[in-house]
Design an enzyme around this catalytic site. Structure first.
Site, PDB file in Angstrom:
ATOM      1  N   ASP A  93      50.218  38.521   1.621  1.00  0.00           N
ATOM      2  CA  ASP A  93      50.748  38.669   3.303  1.00  0.00           C
ATOM      3  C   ASP A  93      51.547  38.077   3.487  1.00  0.00           C
ATOM      4  O   ASP A  93      52.179  36.981   3.545  1.00  0.00           O
ATOM      5  CB  ASP A  93      49.039  37.621   3.136  1.00  0.00           C
ATOM      6  CG  ASP A  93      47.957  38.077   4.499  1.00  0.00           C
ATOM      7  OD1 ASP A  93      47.588  38.351   5.272  1.00  0.00           O
ATOM      8  OD2 ASP A  93      49.597  39.572   5.043  1.00  0.00           O
ATOM      9  N   SER A  94      51.864  38.786   4.741  1.00  0.00           N
ATOM     10  CA  SER A  94      53.164  38.833   5.916  1.00  0.00           C
ATOM     11  C   SER A  94      52.974  37.881   6.260  1.00  0.00           C
ATOM     12  O   SER A  94      54.498  37.475   6.963  1.00  0.00           O
ATOM     13  CB  SER A  94      53.375  39.657   6.292  1.00  0.00           C
ATOM     14  OG  SER A  94      51.852  40.556   7.188  1.00  0.00           O
ATOM     15  N   GLY A  95      52.111  36.697   6.729  1.00  0.00           N
ATOM     16  CA  GLY A  95      52.008  35.682   7.209  1.00  0.00           C
ATOM     17  C   GLY A  95      51.996  35.704   8.750  1.00  0.00           C
ATOM     18  O   GLY A  95      51.028  35.045   8.990  1.00  0.00           O
ATOM     19  N   GLY A  96      51.932  36.788   9.131  1.00  0.00           N
ATOM     20  CA  GLY A  96      51.369  36.754  10.604  1.00  0.00           C
ATOM     21  C   GLY A  96      49.823  36.355  11.317  1.00  0.00           C
ATOM     22  O   GLY A  96      49.473  35.638  11.890  1.00  0.00           O
ATOM     23  N   PHE A  97      48.711  36.415   9.892  1.00  0.00           N
ATOM     24  CA  PHE A  97      47.241  36.681  10.389  1.00  0.00           C
ATOM     25  C   PHE A  97      47.433  34.846  10.085  1.00  0.00           C
ATOM     26  O   PHE A  97      46.542  34.145  10.760  1.00  0.00           O
ATOM     27  CB  PHE A  97      46.480  37.388   8.797  1.00  0.00           C
ATOM     28  CG  PHE A  97      44.899  36.719   8.854  1.00  0.00           C
ATOM     29  CD1 PHE A  97      45.026  35.869   8.606  1.00  0.00           C
ATOM     30  CD2 PHE A  97      43.784  37.402  10.177  1.00  0.00           C
ATOM     31  CE1 PHE A  97      43.342  35.497   8.479  1.00  0.00           C
ATOM     32  CE2 PHE A  97      42.576  37.397   9.980  1.00  0.00           C
ATOM     33  CZ  PHE A  97      42.292  35.764   9.526  1.00  0.00           C
ATOM     34  N   ASP A 147      52.433  41.952  11.257  1.00  0.00           N
ATOM     35  CA  ASP A 147      51.584  41.988  11.892  1.00  0.00           C
ATOM     36  C   ASP A 147      51.288  41.639  13.010  1.00  0.00           C
ATOM     37  O   ASP A 147      51.021  40.150  12.315  1.00  0.00           O
ATOM     38  CB  ASP A 147      50.613  43.298  11.120  1.00  0.00           C
ATOM     39  CG  ASP A 147      49.807  42.851  10.348  1.00  0.00           C
ATOM     40  OD1 ASP A 147      49.864  42.110   9.813  1.00  0.00           O
ATOM     41  OD2 ASP A 147      48.971  42.592  10.046  1.00  0.00           O
ATOM     42  N   GLN A 190      45.839  48.483  12.453  1.00  0.00           N
ATOM     43  CA  GLN A 190      45.431  47.771  13.043  1.00  0.00           C
ATOM     44  C   GLN A 190      45.072  48.753  14.357  1.00  0.00           C
ATOM     45  O   GLN A 190      44.330  50.146  13.764  1.00  0.00           O
ATOM     46  CB  GLN A 190      46.357  47.367  14.541  1.00  0.00           C
ATOM     47  CG  GLN A 190      46.787  45.851  13.190  1.00  0.00           C
ATOM     48  CD  GLN A 190      46.152  44.961  12.792  1.00  0.00           C
ATOM     49  OE1 GLN A 190      44.838  45.159  13.167  1.00  0.00           O
ATOM     50  NE2 GLN A 190      46.378  44.063  11.826  1.00  0.00           N
ATOM     51  N   GLY A 217      43.160  43.714  10.994  1.00  0.00           N
ATOM     52  CA  GLY A 217      42.148  42.975  12.431  1.00  0.00           C
ATOM     53  C   GLY A 217      40.652  43.599  11.808  1.00  0.00           C
ATOM     54  O   GLY A 217      39.605  43.437  12.761  1.00  0.00           O
ATOM     55  N   ASP A 267      40.856  41.266  -0.798  1.00  0.00           N
ATOM     56  CA  ASP A 267      40.567  40.219  -1.366  1.00  0.00           C
ATOM     57  C   ASP A 267      39.967  39.264  -0.379  1.00  0.00           C
ATOM     58  O   ASP A 267      39.268  39.496   0.514  1.00  0.00           O
ATOM     59  CB  ASP A 267      42.717  39.747  -0.381  1.00  0.00           C
ATOM     60  CG  ASP A 267      42.393  39.222   0.702  1.00  0.00           C
ATOM     61  OD1 ASP A 267      42.544  40.383   1.194  1.00  0.00           O
ATOM     62  OD2 ASP A 267      42.270  38.491   0.545  1.00  0.00           O
ATOM     63  N   CYS A 305      24.512  36.641 -16.713  1.00  0.00           N
ATOM     64  CA  CYS A 305      26.023  36.308 -16.779  1.00  0.00           C
ATOM     65  C   CYS A 305      26.783  35.680 -18.052  1.00  0.00           C
ATOM     66  O   CYS A 305      26.138  35.077 -18.135  1.00  0.00           O
ATOM     67  CB  CYS A 305      26.912  35.275 -15.429  1.00  0.00           C
ATOM     68  SG  CYS A 305      28.748  35.593 -15.511  1.00  0.00           S
ATOM     69  N   CYS A 307      29.884  34.979 -18.614  1.00  0.00           N
ATOM     70  CA  CYS A 307      31.347  34.256 -18.068  1.00  0.00           C
ATOM     71  C   CYS A 307      31.013  32.818 -19.492  1.00  0.00           C
ATOM     72  O   CYS A 307      29.946  32.624 -19.361  1.00  0.00           O
ATOM     73  CB  CYS A 307      31.786  33.947 -16.553  1.00  0.00           C
ATOM     74  SG  CYS A 307      30.338  32.512 -16.271  1.00  0.00           S
ATOM     75  N   CYS A 310      28.569  30.577 -17.911  1.00  0.00           N
ATOM     76  CA  CYS A 310      26.957  30.450 -17.881  1.00  0.00           C
ATOM     77  C   CYS A 310      26.677  30.560 -19.473  1.00  0.00           C
ATOM     78  O   CYS A 310      25.350  30.475 -19.955  1.00  0.00           O
ATOM     79  CB  CYS A 310      26.643  31.890 -16.905  1.00  0.00           C
ATOM     80  SG  CYS A 310      26.741  31.941 -15.452  1.00  0.00           S
ATOM     81  N   HIS A 336      32.900  30.913 -12.272  1.00  0.00           N
ATOM     82  CA  HIS A 336      31.454  31.783 -12.599  1.00  0.00           C
ATOM     83  C   HIS A 336      32.337  33.228 -11.499  1.00  0.00           C
ATOM     84  O   HIS A 336      31.656  33.612 -11.206  1.00  0.00           O
ATOM     85  CB  HIS A 336      31.115  31.274 -12.430  1.00  0.00           C
ATOM     86  CG  HIS A 336      29.343  31.863 -12.249  1.00  0.00           C
ATOM     87  ND1 HIS A 336      28.835  32.693 -13.084  1.00  0.00           N
ATOM     88  CD2 HIS A 336      28.901  32.451 -10.430  1.00  0.00           C
ATOM     89  CE1 HIS A 336      27.643  33.987 -12.063  1.00  0.00           C
ATOM     90  NE2 HIS A 336      27.983  33.581 -10.910  1.00  0.00           N
TER      91      HIS A 336
HETATM   92  C1  LIG Z   1      39.038  36.709   6.466  1.00  0.00           C
HETATM   93  N1  LIG Z   1      39.523  37.578   7.113  1.00  0.00           N
HETATM   94  C2  LIG Z   1      40.511  38.717   6.990  1.00  0.00           C
HETATM   95  N2  LIG Z   1      41.714  38.609   6.360  1.00  0.00           N
HETATM   96  C3  LIG Z   1      42.999  39.155   7.057  1.00  0.00           C
HETATM   97  C4  LIG Z   1      44.362  38.907   6.361  1.00  0.00           C
HETATM   98  C5  LIG Z   1      45.267  39.767   7.117  1.00  0.00           C
HETATM   99  N3  LIG Z   1      46.741  39.960   7.262  1.00  0.00           N
HETATM  100  C6  LIG Z   1      47.341  40.511   7.814  1.00  0.00           C
HETATM  101  N4  LIG Z   1      46.949  41.708   9.251  1.00  0.00           N
HETATM  102  C7  LIG Z   1      45.496  41.136   8.760  1.00  0.00           C
HETATM  103  O1  LIG Z   1      44.868  41.856   9.994  1.00  0.00           O
HETATM  104  C8  LIG Z   1      44.643  40.786   8.312  1.00  0.00           C
HETATM  105  C9  LIG Z   1      43.394  40.466   9.133  1.00  0.00           C
HETATM  106  C10 LIG Z   1      42.216  39.582   7.648  1.00  0.00           C
HETATM  107  N5  LIG Z   1      41.082  39.479   8.098  1.00  0.00           N
HETATM  108 ZN   LIG Z   2      28.699  33.365 -14.761  1.00  0.00          ZN
END
Ligand SMILES: CNc1nc2cc3nc[nH]c(=O)c3cc2[nH]1
Ligand SMILES: [Zn+2]
Length: 373
Positions: A93-97, A147, A190, A217, A267, A305, A307, A310, A336
């Site tokens: 992920d880019s770090g913005g969030f 972003d 967004q 978003g 994710d 399950c 795994c 389990c 698990h």
């Molecule tokens: C846990 N919820 C959640 N994790 C996110 C990570 C994100 N990264 C970049 N840009 C996003 O809009 C964004 C939204 C998100 N919502």
């Molecule tokens: Zn399991």
């Protein structure tokens, strides 16, 4: 090209599709759940265990690795794959969030964001160019544009300005991206809860002909129904021959519903985070194994399950370990929970193959939540 999406089958019952994402570190079958390894480790799991449960791609975080140990260290180690001994695909992920949700945000300008490290308090700065420099150094197969994820709720005017700036930042990311041949840059749609802003954002991103598109978003506190409504009109605007990634989602219900609405990648920290306090996802719903009622329950965590946890340990033993704060207990519940979600997506792919995803959803919802919605 860094990443190539192959659409294998469109589900006849829904907007779901079966696909394959070819990357420099291997093929990913979609729809897929991606375990989160924020600090270059999926907490308490080894790469061998992740492969054992068929994790095909994992996430790491630009913000966290920028702050500690620093992207230059990871680069000197030979990149993130080498550093963490993971030879399958990685997405960062880019770090913005994270800056907005973790760092002590100081100021947002056209240039970027100034913030204080949540660890050292040191004044730091992230921008589209800096986010590309860091992600190019880390070497993930899929990297995200820098972003702003607007808070929820947020005024129309705020979201409009933020989404337009995020688009300008995306163009700067594309410009600054130093390794487009082996790292695919995904854009992030967004627009908040506002349909015309979402549609405009999707249109602008599609015009840039990117290798993949994330819907951002969301999963920021908005009602579930609102998230699904937004996905319902946003996903169809994205190209069918490109992967769609719903960021930060999510619960078993959201994964299935997201797949039905045409999302290919998910994710979420949920499975690993709740595991660490003894909460597990089982075929009959959530089970808090630290609960006293399991003191003498010598059956498996989840009878349905197969795994490692389990097959080899009882609820009583797991409860004992979690109560005693034994690290092995966290490992067993994490194993698990990850297996449960990865296996859920395996069943979703199977259901798409057989054109019965809606039936699968109803069966799953009844068993897991005890209701149909
Ligand atoms: C846990 N919820 C959640 N994790 C996110 C990570 C994100 N990264 C970049 N840009 C996003 O809009 C964004 C939204 C998100 N919502
Ligand atoms: Zn399991």
């Amino acid at each position: 090209m860094a990443v190539r999406y192959e659409l294998l089958k469109q589900c006849k019952q829904s907007g779901a599709r079966l696909g394959r994402l070819h990357t420099p570190h291997g093929v990913i079958e979609t729809p897929i759940f991606m375990p989160v390894g924020t600090l270059a480790t999926v907490k308490t799991m080894s790469p061998e265990e992740l492969k054992e449960m068929d994790a095909q791609i994992i996430l790491s975080n630009t913000y966290h690795l920028f702050i500690r140990p620093g992207h230059e260290i990871v680069k000197e180690a030979g990149g993130l794959h080498k550093f963490m001994n993971w030879d399958r695909p990685i997405l960062t992920d880019s770090g913005g969030f994270q800056v907005f949700s973790l760092g002590d945000l100081r100021k947002i300008t056209e240039e970027g964001v100034q913030f204080r490290s949540h660890l050292s308090g040191e004044k730091l700065f992230l921008s589209p160019e800096k986010a590309m420099e860091i992600q190019n150094a880390l070497g993930a197969d899929i990297i995200m544009a820098f972003d702003e994820c607007p808070p929820y709720p947020a005024e129309y005017e705020y979201v409009k300005n933020s989404t337009e700036r995020t688009y300008r930042w995306l163009k700067r990311c594309k410009e600054a991206h130093g390794r487009p041949e082996d790292q695919a840059l995904f854009g992030i749609v967004q627009g908040g809860e506002y349909r015309e802003l979402r549609e405009e954002s999707a249109r602008q991103l599609v015009d840039l002909d990117l290798p993949g598109y994330a819907v951002g978003g969301l999963s920021v506190g908005e009602p579930h129904e609102m998230m699904f409504e937004i996905l319902g009109y946003t996903t169809p605007l994205l190209p069918k021959d490109k992967p769609r990634y719903l960021m930060g989602v999510g619960s078993p219900e959201a994964l299935i519903q997201g797949a039905i609405l045409g999302i290919d990648m998910f994710d979420c920290v949920l499975p690993t985070r709740i595991a660490r306090n003894g909460t597990t996802m089982t075929s009959e719903g959530r089970l808090v194994v630290r609960n006293a009622k399991f003191t003498r329950d010598f059956g498996p965590l989840d009878p349905n399950c197969d795994c490692y946890t389990c097959r080899n340990y009882s609820r009583a033993y797991l409860r004992h370990l979690i109560k005693a704060d034994e690290t092995f207990g966290l490992r067993l519940t994490t194993y698990h929970n990850l297996y449960f979600l990865l296996n859920l997506m395996h069943q979703v792919r199977q259901a798409i193959m057989e054109d019965r995803l809606l039936d699968f959803r109803d069966e799953f919802m009844m068993k897991y939540y005890g209701t149909l919605n």
